[in-house]
Design a protein around this motif. Structure first.
Motif, short mmCIF file in Angstrom:
data_model
loop_
_atom_site.label_atom_id
_atom_site.label_comp_id
_atom_site.label_asym_id
_atom_site.label_seq_id
_atom_site.Cartn_x
_atom_site.Cartn_y
_atom_site.Cartn_z
N CYS A 1 0.82 -1.21 0.00
CA CYS A 1 0.00 0.00 0.00
C CYS A 1 0.86 1.27 0.00
O CYS A 1 1.90 1.33 0.65
CB CYS A 1 -0.90 0.03 1.23
SG CYS A 1 -2.02 -1.37 1.31
N GLN A 2 0.33 2.26 -0.70
CA GLN A 2 1.05 3.53 -0.82
C GLN A 2 1.20 4.23 0.52
O GLN A 2 2.07 5.08 0.69
CB GLN A 2 0.29 4.47 -1.76
CG GLN A 2 0.14 3.94 -3.18
CD GLN A 2 -0.60 4.94 -4.05
OE1 GLN A 2 -0.17 6.07 -4.18
NE2 GLN A 2 -1.71 4.54 -4.63
N HIS A 3 0.32 3.91 1.48
CA HIS A 3 0.34 4.64 2.75
C HIS A 3 0.98 3.82 3.87
O HIS A 3 0.95 4.25 5.03
CB HIS A 3 -1.10 4.99 3.16
CG HIS A 3 -1.89 3.80 3.62
ND1 HIS A 3 -2.01 2.65 2.87
CD2 HIS A 3 -2.58 3.58 4.76
CE1 HIS A 3 -2.77 1.78 3.52
NE2 HIS A 3 -3.11 2.32 4.68
N PHE B 1 -6.44 2.62 -0.44
CA PHE B 1 -5.15 2.03 -0.79
C PHE B 1 -5.19 0.51 -0.64
O PHE B 1 -4.59 -0.22 -1.42
CB PHE B 1 -4.02 2.64 0.05
CG PHE B 1 -3.99 4.14 -0.06
CD1 PHE B 1 -3.77 4.74 -1.29
CD2 PHE B 1 -4.25 4.93 1.04
CE1 PHE B 1 -3.78 6.12 -1.42
CE2 PHE B 1 -4.27 6.31 0.92
CZ PHE B 1 -4.04 6.91 -0.31
N GLU C 1 -6.98 -1.07 -3.58
CA GLU C 1 -6.18 -1.30 -4.79
C GLU C 1 -5.70 -2.75 -4.85
O GLU C 1 -5.43 -3.28 -5.92
CB GLU C 1 -4.93 -0.41 -4.79
CG GLU C 1 -5.22 1.05 -4.96
CD GLU C 1 -3.98 1.83 -5.37
OE1 GLU C 1 -3.96 2.31 -6.51
OE2 GLU C 1 -3.05 1.96 -4.55
N ALA D 1 -6.65 3.54 -6.50
CA ALA D 1 -6.97 4.62 -5.55
C ALA D 1 -7.23 5.93 -6.29
O ALA D 1 -8.15 6.68 -5.95
CB ALA D 1 -5.83 4.79 -4.55
#
Ligand code: SF4
Ligand code: SF4
Length: 332
Positions: A21-23, A133, A136, A180
């Protein structure tokens, strides 16, 4: 300085995750080695913290109460999760729960079976992660399978985090995955509601959505409170004591667990000492290793801190507290 025993904590089974995840604050993903926490290490931790961990009445679960199994994705190794649950139960750890992204919930029947096994082993509840996220990477129908089965097994001890996104995904009748970017184009106002800590992978992957400042904007700030608080700390699968949400920092190892809680000599940890004094001190130390200020600016003090630590790790391995080193390669 004294590190107090934790009132609440998370235990990493691994940094490995099906998603990337991007976060992700801890830089987890499929690229990590499948290194798992050893039961003998978990036993040392439970023996040390079982008296200090505070739960909620009737073992209700809460994010800052009790002990949670996390990572990485704990359900990548269900057998280990089950063993750890049995072990923690032997130590009477209160408000014991697991955090998951639900990738494994392909149908409700097998999901329920696994949750029931965990409940019988002593698990009190579950936290189900939902946001754009995770969407995704994990089809929403799996998340829904998990919520329905969890509510049957754990009743009120199910935390859906963030419930706001659960409601929106339901309203949009989402069943599979969705990028996202596409989700935010559909519901731009949801950006105001997403709970994102500006640290970990977020500072690189999502910096475009934050306001930025020069390094000096953060000078004068120190992290004594975050580094030495005794709630929601983590131990990772390599035995590192990770303070607060400060991924990539280790205050010690479980091999010295009792010493960790009786003495902490900051003179042996120059990075921690700098952070306890003023983030400017870390900046000055980073400059000695060739760190140059990022012209684009920083979204937070944690962004500046991580960026400098990444530079230092690329130049030297002399600082014990910069662990695990793989973390620094996984946040880009
Ligand atoms: S945020 Fe959770 S699901 Fe996403 S990569 Fe990190 S551990 Fe995995
Ligand atoms: S600036 Fe660094 S030490 Fe301070 S809270 Fe952020 S990550 Fe932790």
């Amino acid at each position: 300085m004294l590190i107090k025993k934790p009132l609440s904590m998370g235990l990493f089974l691994t940094y490995k995750c099906n998603a990337e995840c991007q976060h992700c604050m801890y830089g987890c993903g499929p690229g990590w080695k499948a290194d798992w926490i050893k039961l003998s290490d978990a036993e040392k931790i439970f023996a040390s913290v079982s008296e200090s961990i505070k739960g909620l009445p009737d073992n209700r679960i809460g994010i800052n109460y009790g002990l949670h199994f996390t990572g990485g994705e704990p359900f990548l190794n269900f057998d280990l999760l089950l063993e750890l649950t049995r072990l923690a139960t032997r130590f009477n750890i209160p408000s014991l729960f697991v955090e998951t992204n639900c990738f494994w919930c392909k149908d409700e029947e097998t999901t329920e079976k696994k949750l029931l096994e965990l409940k019988k082993a002593g698990l009190h509840g579950i936290l189900i992660s939902i946001n754009p996220f995770i969407l995704e990477n994990v089809p929403f129908e799996r998340t829904e399978n998990c919520i329905r089965a969890s509510e049957r097994i754990f009743g009120v001890n199910v935390i859906v985090y963030q419930h706001y996104f659960y409601q929106i995904f339901k309203t949009l009748s989402i069943k599979t995955t969705m990028p996202a970017q596409r989700f935010f184009e559909k519901i731009p106002e949801s950006l105001y509601y997403i709970e994102l800590l500006p640290m970990g992978r977020t500072v690189y992957k999502l910096r475009h959505i934050f306001q930025k400042h020069k390094a000096e904007y953060f000078f004068g700030y120190n992290c004594r409170e975050e580094l030495f608080r005794n709630w929601h700390i983590h131990f990772d699968n390599y035995g590192n004591y990770i303070p607060g949400y400060c991924s990539g920092l280790s205050l010690g190892n479980i091999n010295n667990i009792e010493r960790l809680f009786t003495e902490f000599d900051t003179s042996k940890f120059p990075i921690i000492r700098a952070l306890c004094t003023d983030i400017k001190k870390l900046y000055e130390l980073g400059r000695k290793y060739g760190y140059d200020e990022n012209e684009e600016g920083y979204i937070s003090g944690c962004h500046l801190c991580l960026d400098i630590r990444k530079k230092i790790v690329s130049q030297t391995d002399r600082y014990f507290e910069l662990r695990p080193r793989e973390f620094y390669l996984s946040v880009t």
